[in-house]
Write an enzyme that holds these catalytic residues in place. Structure first.
Site, PDB file in Angstrom:
ATOM      1  N   CYS A   1       0.816  -1.215   0.000  1.00  0.00           N
ATOM      2  CA  CYS A   1       0.000   0.000   0.000  1.00  0.00           C
ATOM      3  C   CYS A   1       0.854   1.272   0.000  1.00  0.00           C
ATOM      4  O   CYS A   1       1.446   1.586  -1.015  1.00  0.00           O
ATOM      5  CB  CYS A   1      -0.989  -0.039   1.169  1.00  0.00           C
TER       6      CYS A   1
ATOM      7  N   HIS B   1      -3.515  -5.376   1.472  1.00  0.00           N
ATOM      8  CA  HIS B   1      -2.882  -5.569   2.785  1.00  0.00           C
ATOM      9  C   HIS B   1      -2.815  -7.047   3.182  1.00  0.00           C
ATOM     10  O   HIS B   1      -3.645  -7.501   3.961  1.00  0.00           O
ATOM     11  CB  HIS B   1      -3.647  -4.779   3.849  1.00  0.00           C
TER      12      HIS B   1
ATOM     13  N   GLU C   1      -0.998  -8.396   5.265  1.00  0.00           N
ATOM     14  CA  GLU C   1      -0.741  -8.531   6.713  1.00  0.00           C
ATOM     15  C   GLU C   1      -2.038  -8.499   7.529  1.00  0.00           C
ATOM     16  O   GLU C   1      -2.038  -8.921   8.683  1.00  0.00           O
ATOM     17  CB  GLU C   1       0.233  -7.432   7.175  1.00  0.00           C
TER      18      GLU C   1
END
Lengths: 181, 293
Positions: free
Chosen positions: A79, A166, A168
């Site tokens: 990002c 994302h 994560e």
């Protein structure tokens, strides 16, 4: 055990630390230039790219980050991290590090009410987009490794992986495992 | 494709961590905040200290000023609505603000109920003074919390109290045997499922920032050390003598709060901080943190 640093100036670094632990790495919060060279891998997390740019320059981290990328060790940019790594940034135009031969447009899916979850084309890889950038141009030596509705959302150029979503923040650890596992 | 899921809402709160959200009253201030490294701005017509001074009913901002700020900065733009005023919230959602703060700084619109926030596409942040209040707001759908402190005072004492109260209670929960959690939930006035979740995880299920009374880089660093994941700065920046430098310094302090040498450098030569208010000078009905149920 691989020691992988996450640039921890602002933004979503904590979730990357957890993801790195999940794939058997020793995660390290990175805030100083002198921490960078000892690492086996590096993550530039999400957050606000304008804030990250300011802090990287103000606290003299840029040369260490450039040297790390040049050393061919694995680097994941998600990002805002992708925005920093890109060759050119639009909407609005802003400086970037030029490591990855792609051009990106910031906040190109719209404001937060348009943030969304989906899956990669032809795959069950979860994609969480938050005020996400879009890859407007992908250079000839850059491989597209995931698409959503036909457009690139994850790319790889040598040791560098850039994702506009994302990984994560979702439970699937394939992205971190492929690079750092 | 699924838009505006709770994960996407909390995801934005995750991305704001370690950053500073600054109150701005016009486009010029918003640009100063962005250039100083703010991770978001809060668009409001009057910062809390001015609301205190002026008195009267404080309402959501004019859409014109919110739109003007959205047009000029690339970082997230937040705005405040009154507690319980779901129509102000619907208007802010229609403007596509990135976060709504259902805020005690504005005059409450409902004396018993907060907004049902799950029903909105836009994420909400709410204030809290203790763990029960925090979990009630999460139960209603808040994707981010902030301890209230006492807005517009430039005095950090209430913010410290609220951070210590919330985190002290979380620590206590982690030590309780499971059979005591239901009664604890009753005493807290909080949803049982969330109490169990916090007891197991040892932390809140959404990010918690600090707000109210932050006037210096040291105040911001203190909040981080007490467990805040980021800070909101209201009156503290644009009512100081050099907003640009102070804004930048607070951004840097939130990143380097564990490094006193850097903090000393960051805190040097910032000019005058905003004038502060001693808590004893406020009457009970002037304490904004008491608003919220």
């Amino acid at each position: 055990m691989k020691r992988v640093g996450v640039l921890a100036l602002q933004g979503g670094w904590a979730a990357h630390l957890r993801a790195l632990s999940d794939v058997g790495c020793e995660p390290v919060e990175v805030r100083r230039a002198d921490q960078v060279d000892a690492l086996d891998g590096l993550v530039l997390p999400g957050g606000e790219s304008t804030t990250h740019l300011l802090l990287v320059e103000r606290f003299g981290l840029r040369p260490a980050l450039d040297a790390f990328v040049a050393s061919d060790r694995p680097v994941l940019c998600t990002c805002a991290g992708l925005i920093l790594a890109a060759k050119a940034v639009h909407h609005p135009d802003q400086p970037s590090f030029g490591w990855l031969d792609v051009d990106v447009a910031r906040n190109a899916w719209g404001r937060q009410v348009h943030s969304f979850e989906a899956h990669a084309d032809g795959d069950d890889l979860p994609l969480l987009f938050i005020r996400a950038p879009r890859l407007e141009r992908v250079g000839p030596d850059v491989e597209v490794t995931a698409r959503f509705e036909g457009e690139p959302v994850m790319v790889r150029q040598g040791n560098l992986v850039g994702a506009s979503f994302h990984p994560e923040l979702t439970p699937d650890r394939r992205v971190h495992r492929a690079l750092f596992g | 494709m699924e838009k505006s899921t709770f994960e996407a809402k909390v995801g934005l709160a995750e991305m704001l961590k370690g950053g500073v959200i600054m109150d701005v009253m016009n486009v010029e201030q918003a640009k100063i905040a962005e250039a100083a490294g703010a991770c978001a701005v809060m668009a409001l017509e009057r910062v809390p200290a001015i609301i205190r001074r002026d008195g009267g009913v404080a309402r959501a901002s004019d859409p014109a000023m919110i739109k003007a700020i959205q047009a000029e900065v690339s970082i997230p733009v937040m705005a405040k609505c009154r507690i319980g005023h779901f129509m102000e919230a619907r208007i802010l959602e229609a403007l596509e603000v990135d976060f709504i703060d259902e805020s005690e700084v504005l005059t409450p619109a409902d004396e018993a109920f907060h907004i049902e926030k799950h029903g909105f596409k836009v994420p909400f942040v709410c204030g809290c003074t203790d763990l029960g209040e925090a979990l009630r707001r999460i139960g209603e759908g808040a994707a981010m919390l902030r301890t209230k402190g006492e807005a517009g005072t430039g005095n950090i004492i209430e913010g410290v109290r609220h951070l210590r109260t919330v985190h002290g209670h979380i620590r206590k929960l982690t030590r309780l045997p499971k059979e005591e959690l239901m009664t604890e939930a009753k005493n807290l006035g909080a949803p049982y499922e969330l109490v169990v979740q916090v007891a197991e995880a040892g932390k809140l299920p959404v990010p918690n920032f600090a707000a109210g009374g932050i006037a210096t880089p040291a105040d911001a660093a203190l909040c981080m050390a007490l467990g805040a994941e980021s800070v909101f700065v209201g009156s503290g920046i644009f009512l100081s003598s050099d907003p640009e430098r102070r804004a930048r310094a607070i951004v840097e302090a939130v990143t380097y709060w564990e490094d006193p040498k850097k903090l000393a450098e960051i805190s040097t030569g910032l000019g005058e901080a905003m004038a502060g208010t001693e808590m004893g000078k406020l009457t009970e009905d002037q304490k904004l943190a008491k608003r919220g149920w």
